[in-house]
Design a protein around this motif. Structure first.
Motif, PDB file in Angstrom:
ATOM      1  N   TYR A 159     -17.573  -7.006 -58.972  1.00  0.00           N
ATOM      2  CA  TYR A 159     -16.112  -7.160 -58.964  1.00  0.00           C
ATOM      3  C   TYR A 159     -15.692  -7.400 -57.519  1.00  0.00           C
ATOM      4  CZ  TYR A 159     -11.123  -6.207 -59.514  1.00  0.00           C
ATOM      5  OH  TYR A 159      -9.755  -6.309 -59.504  1.00  0.00           O
ATOM      6  N   MET A 160     -15.099  -8.561 -57.275  1.00  0.00           N
ATOM      7  CA  MET A 160     -14.810  -9.003 -55.920  1.00  0.00           C
ATOM      8  C   MET A 160     -13.311  -8.940 -55.626  1.00  0.00           C
ATOM      9  SD  MET A 160     -16.411 -10.606 -53.206  1.00  0.00           S
ATOM     10  CE  MET A 160     -17.738 -11.697 -53.757  1.00  0.00           C
ATOM     11  N   ARG A 161     -12.931  -7.915 -54.837  1.00  0.00           N
ATOM     12  CA  ARG A 161     -11.560  -7.849 -54.342  1.00  0.00           C
ATOM     13  C   ARG A 161     -11.579  -7.206 -52.950  1.00  0.00           C
ATOM     14  NH1 ARG A 161      -6.298  -4.767 -56.988  1.00  0.00           N
ATOM     15  NH2 ARG A 161      -4.715  -5.838 -55.760  1.00  0.00           N
ATOM     16  N   PRO A 162     -12.224  -7.851 -51.998  1.00  0.00           N
ATOM     17  CA  PRO A 162     -12.441  -7.251 -50.679  1.00  0.00           C
ATOM     18  C   PRO A 162     -11.185  -7.304 -49.819  1.00  0.00           C
ATOM     19  CG  PRO A 162     -13.259  -9.483 -50.693  1.00  0.00           C
ATOM     20  CD  PRO A 162     -12.811  -9.203 -52.099  1.00  0.00           C
ATOM     21  N   SER A 163     -11.112  -6.377 -48.871  1.00  0.00           N
ATOM     22  CA  SER A 163     -10.047  -6.459 -47.871  1.00  0.00           C
ATOM     23  C   SER A 163     -10.417  -7.501 -46.820  1.00  0.00           C
ATOM     24  CB  SER A 163      -9.829  -5.096 -47.210  1.00  0.00           C
ATOM     25  OG  SER A 163     -11.018  -4.629 -46.607  1.00  0.00           O
ATOM     26  N   GLN A 164     -11.733  -7.717 -46.660  1.00  0.00           N
ATOM     27  CA  GLN A 164     -12.195  -8.756 -45.726  1.00  0.00           C
ATOM     28  C   GLN A 164     -13.644  -9.124 -46.028  1.00  0.00           C
ATOM     29  OE1 GLN A 164     -13.621  -8.332 -41.371  1.00  0.00           O
ATOM     30  NE2 GLN A 164     -11.412  -8.697 -41.148  1.00  0.00           N
ATOM     31  N   LEU A 165     -13.923 -10.421 -45.978  1.00  0.00           N
ATOM     32  CA  LEU A 165     -15.303 -10.920 -46.042  1.00  0.00           C
ATOM     33  C   LEU A 165     -15.626 -11.579 -44.716  1.00  0.00           C
ATOM     34  CD1 LEU A 165     -15.790 -12.656 -49.528  1.00  0.00           C
ATOM     35  CD2 LEU A 165     -16.404 -10.335 -48.848  1.00  0.00           C
ATOM     36  N   ARG A 166     -16.848 -11.312 -44.236  1.00  0.00           N
ATOM     37  CA  ARG A 166     -17.310 -11.980 -43.025  1.00  0.00           C
ATOM     38  C   ARG A 166     -18.724 -12.489 -43.270  1.00  0.00           C
ATOM     39  NH1 ARG A 166     -16.024  -8.738 -37.569  1.00  0.00           N
ATOM     40  NH2 ARG A 166     -16.565 -10.821 -36.785  1.00  0.00           N
ATOM     41  N   ILE A 167     -18.967 -13.740 -42.925  1.00  0.00           N
ATOM     42  CA  ILE A 167     -20.313 -14.311 -42.976  1.00  0.00           C
ATOM     43  C   ILE A 167     -20.539 -14.992 -41.637  1.00  0.00           C
ATOM     44  CG2 ILE A 167     -21.866 -15.961 -44.072  1.00  0.00           C
ATOM     45  CD1 ILE A 167     -20.359 -15.545 -46.679  1.00  0.00           C
TER      46      ILE A 167
ATOM     47  N   ILE B  35     -25.711  -9.783 -48.899  1.00  0.00           N
ATOM     48  CA  ILE B  35     -25.190  -8.525 -49.440  1.00  0.00           C
ATOM     49  C   ILE B  35     -24.950  -8.699 -50.935  1.00  0.00           C
ATOM     50  CG2 ILE B  35     -23.238  -6.929 -49.463  1.00  0.00           C
ATOM     51  CD1 ILE B  35     -22.883  -7.474 -46.475  1.00  0.00           C
ATOM     52  N   PHE B  36     -25.559  -7.804 -51.729  1.00  0.00           N
ATOM     53  CA  PHE B  36     -25.390  -7.813 -53.185  1.00  0.00           C
ATOM     54  C   PHE B  36     -24.825  -6.460 -53.598  1.00  0.00           C
ATOM     55  CE2 PHE B  36     -28.965 -10.468 -51.987  1.00  0.00           C
ATOM     56  CZ  PHE B  36     -28.698 -11.662 -52.635  1.00  0.00           C
ATOM     57  N   VAL B  37     -23.647  -6.458 -54.179  1.00  0.00           N
ATOM     58  CA  VAL B  37     -22.996  -5.205 -54.583  1.00  0.00           C
ATOM     59  C   VAL B  37     -22.925  -5.163 -56.107  1.00  0.00           C
ATOM     60  CG1 VAL B  37     -20.904  -3.804 -54.467  1.00  0.00           C
ATOM     61  CG2 VAL B  37     -21.620  -5.152 -52.470  1.00  0.00           C
ATOM     62  N   ILE B  38     -23.674  -4.232 -56.697  1.00  0.00           N
ATOM     63  CA  ILE B  38     -23.586  -4.022 -58.136  1.00  0.00           C
ATOM     64  C   ILE B  38     -22.517  -2.946 -58.342  1.00  0.00           C
ATOM     65  CG2 ILE B  38     -24.836  -3.417 -60.248  1.00  0.00           C
ATOM     66  CD1 ILE B  38     -27.371  -4.369 -58.958  1.00  0.00           C
ATOM     67  N   GLY B  39     -21.294  -3.392 -58.302  1.00  0.00           N
ATOM     68  CA  GLY B  39     -20.153  -2.503 -58.354  1.00  0.00           C
ATOM     69  C   GLY B  39     -18.941  -3.251 -57.819  1.00  0.00           C
ATOM     70  N   SER B  40     -17.921  -2.527 -57.412  1.00  0.00           N
ATOM     71  CA  SER B  40     -16.677  -3.136 -56.921  1.00  0.00           C
ATOM     72  C   SER B  40     -16.698  -3.227 -55.406  1.00  0.00           C
ATOM     73  CB  SER B  40     -15.470  -2.302 -57.367  1.00  0.00           C
ATOM     74  OG  SER B  40     -15.384  -2.285 -58.782  1.00  0.00           O
ATOM     75  N   LEU B  41     -16.419  -4.420 -54.903  1.00  0.00           N
ATOM     76  CA  LEU B  41     -16.309  -4.632 -53.464  1.00  0.00           C
ATOM     77  C   LEU B  41     -14.824  -4.678 -53.113  1.00  0.00           C
ATOM     78  CD1 LEU B  41     -17.293  -5.228 -50.652  1.00  0.00           C
ATOM     79  CD2 LEU B  41     -17.719  -7.611 -51.333  1.00  0.00           C
ATOM     80  N   LEU B  42     -14.318  -3.561 -52.605  1.00  0.00           N
ATOM     81  CA  LEU B  42     -12.889  -3.437 -52.296  1.00  0.00           C
ATOM     82  C   LEU B  42     -12.640  -3.289 -50.795  1.00  0.00           C
ATOM     83  CD1 LEU B  42     -11.988  -0.895 -55.132  1.00  0.00           C
ATOM     84  CD2 LEU B  42     -11.909  -3.400 -55.229  1.00  0.00           C
ATOM     85  N   GLY B  43     -13.688  -3.067 -50.049  1.00  0.00           N
ATOM     86  CA  GLY B  43     -13.558  -2.892 -48.606  1.00  0.00           C
ATOM     87  C   GLY B  43     -13.996  -4.130 -47.843  1.00  0.00           C
TER      88      GLY B  43
ATOM     89  N   ASP C  83     -19.952 -16.018 -38.218  1.00  0.00           N
ATOM     90  CA  ASP C  83     -18.727 -16.002 -37.419  1.00  0.00           C
ATOM     91  C   ASP C  83     -17.490 -16.397 -38.223  1.00  0.00           C
ATOM     92  OD1 ASP C  83     -19.850 -18.510 -37.712  1.00  0.00           O
ATOM     93  OD2 ASP C  83     -19.141 -19.267 -35.790  1.00  0.00           O
ATOM     94  N   TYR C  84     -17.624 -16.516 -39.544  1.00  0.00           N
ATOM     95  CA  TYR C  84     -16.479 -16.842 -40.398  1.00  0.00           C
ATOM     96  C   TYR C  84     -15.853 -15.561 -40.932  1.00  0.00           C
ATOM     97  CZ  TYR C  84     -17.685 -21.830 -40.555  1.00  0.00           C
ATOM     98  OH  TYR C  84     -17.937 -23.129 -40.220  1.00  0.00           O
ATOM     99  N   ILE C  85     -14.528 -15.534 -40.986  1.00  0.00           N
ATOM    100  CA  ILE C  85     -13.790 -14.373 -41.494  1.00  0.00           C
ATOM    101  C   ILE C  85     -12.789 -14.841 -42.543  1.00  0.00           C
ATOM    102  CG2 ILE C  85     -12.259 -12.452 -40.927  1.00  0.00           C
ATOM    103  CD1 ILE C  85     -13.315 -12.521 -38.092  1.00  0.00           C
ATOM    104  N   SER C  86     -12.724 -14.109 -43.652  1.00  0.00           N
ATOM    105  CA  SER C  86     -11.748 -14.401 -44.692  1.00  0.00           C
ATOM    106  C   SER C  86     -11.141 -13.092 -45.148  1.00  0.00           C
ATOM    107  CB  SER C  86     -12.413 -15.124 -45.871  1.00  0.00           C
ATOM    108  OG  SER C  86     -11.448 -15.610 -46.765  1.00  0.00           O
ATOM    109  N   ARG C  87      -9.821 -13.046 -45.290  1.00  0.00           N
ATOM    110  CA  ARG C  87      -9.130 -11.803 -45.631  1.00  0.00           C
ATOM    111  C   ARG C  87      -8.630 -11.823 -47.079  1.00  0.00           C
ATOM    112  NH1 ARG C  87      -8.516  -9.015 -40.961  1.00  0.00           N
ATOM    113  NH2 ARG C  87      -8.744 -10.229 -39.050  1.00  0.00           N
ATOM    114  N   SER C  88      -8.143 -10.675 -47.537  1.00  0.00           N
ATOM    115  CA  SER C  88      -7.767 -10.521 -48.939  1.00  0.00           C
ATOM    116  C   SER C  88      -6.740 -11.533 -49.446  1.00  0.00           C
ATOM    117  CB  SER C  88      -7.256  -9.095 -49.194  1.00  0.00           C
ATOM    118  OG  SER C  88      -6.223  -8.763 -48.291  1.00  0.00           O
ATOM    119  N   PRO C  89      -5.775 -12.002 -48.645  1.00  0.00           N
ATOM    120  CA  PRO C  89      -4.839 -12.993 -49.186  1.00  0.00           C
ATOM    121  C   PRO C  89      -5.496 -14.289 -49.631  1.00  0.00           C
ATOM    122  CG  PRO C  89      -3.957 -12.007 -47.192  1.00  0.00           C
ATOM    123  CD  PRO C  89      -5.390 -11.564 -47.306  1.00  0.00           C
ATOM    124  N   ASP C  90      -6.766 -14.513 -49.184  1.00  0.00           N
ATOM    125  CA  ASP C  90      -7.464 -15.732 -49.570  1.00  0.00           C
ATOM    126  C   ASP C  90      -7.979 -15.672 -51.003  1.00  0.00           C
ATOM    127  OD1 ASP C  90      -7.096 -16.715 -47.014  1.00  0.00           O
ATOM    128  OD2 ASP C  90      -8.946 -15.830 -46.281  1.00  0.00           O
TER     129      ASP C  90
END
Length: 228
Positions: free
Chosen positions: A166-174, A140-148, A176-183
């Motif tokens: 601009y990377m400030r997601p509420s959640q990233l998943r790749i 996934i390539f986002v030319i913009g802000s990733l906030l979701g 079976d791995y999950i990472s949330r915004s506090p990370d």
């Protein structure tokens, strides 16, 4: 048999037998010679079953032909078909592979409650707002802000990456791995990527420049975009 050319070549391996079948003769001729060659008993009655791997080369078999081939071999004592391999794939399968490797370029804003999902790689020119979600089998390539939410490698591909201007997601998943915004840093980061670090068993955020070293296969991205 065509002249002195062998239509069927049988080779023994530690795993069983490999049958190399000529791909230029007729299918009927192929079955006839295979029947003749397999008439020889390869094992005594007390010996275990022999697995057979079939190499078709550039020949494609319809389902009926494949069943004929399997039945012929099954009827020989102690022989069982383990696999059939061909260099030729059906059009439907080829189109599926093409679709899975394509880069889908989309120019839009993904708003809250919306989901954008593609089978290959996603190139999103726009923002993913909080509550929005983008999903791809590939990268996934986002030319913009990733906030979701962004989920790459949904079919289990841990080599997939997520890149954003601009990377400030509420959640990233790749995969079976999950990472949330506090990370992540609370203020967000610019021109960064998320990828799986197997040694740490987690998704990490890193500088965009590391991709050329950690994911060298991505060098084909530009070529695929140009060639369609």
């Amino acid at each position: 048999m065509i002249g002195n050319k062998q239509v069927v070549t049988i080779k023994g391996t530690r795993d069983g037998l490999t049958l190399h079948l000529d791909d230029s003769c007729s299918f009927d001729e192929l079955l006839k010679e295979l029947e003749d060659k397999l008439s020889t008993n390869y094992l005594d009655e007390d010996e275990p079953m022999i697995t057979v791997m079939i190499q078709l080369g550039n020949r494609y078999l319809h389902k009926e032909q494949e069943e004929q081939l399997r039945d012929l071999i099954r009827n020989k004592k102690k022989l069982v078909v383990q696999s059939i391999h061909s260099n030729v794939v059906p059009k439907k399968k080829a189109l599926e592979w093409k679709e899975d490797s394509e880069i889908k370029a989309i120019n839009r804003i993904v708003r809250s409650g919306q989901v954008v999902e593609v089978k290959g790689d996603l190139l999103l020119i726009g923002d993913v707002n909080p509550g929005g979600k983008v999903v791809a089998k590939g990268n996934i390539f986002v030319i913009g802000s990733l906030l979701g939410v962004a989920h790459a490698g949904v079919n289990g591909n841990r080599e997939a990456v997520i890149v954003a201007s601009y990377m400030r997601p509420s959640q990233l998943r790749i995969a079976d791995y999950i990472s949330r915004s506090p990370d992540y840093e609370s203020d967000g980061v610019y021109m960064e990527c998320g990828l799986v670090d197997e040694t740490r068993a987690k998704i990490v955020i890193d500088r965009l420049q590391v991709l050329m070293h950690k994911r060298p296969d991505l060098s084909g991205f530009e070529r695929r975009m140009l060639n369609g």
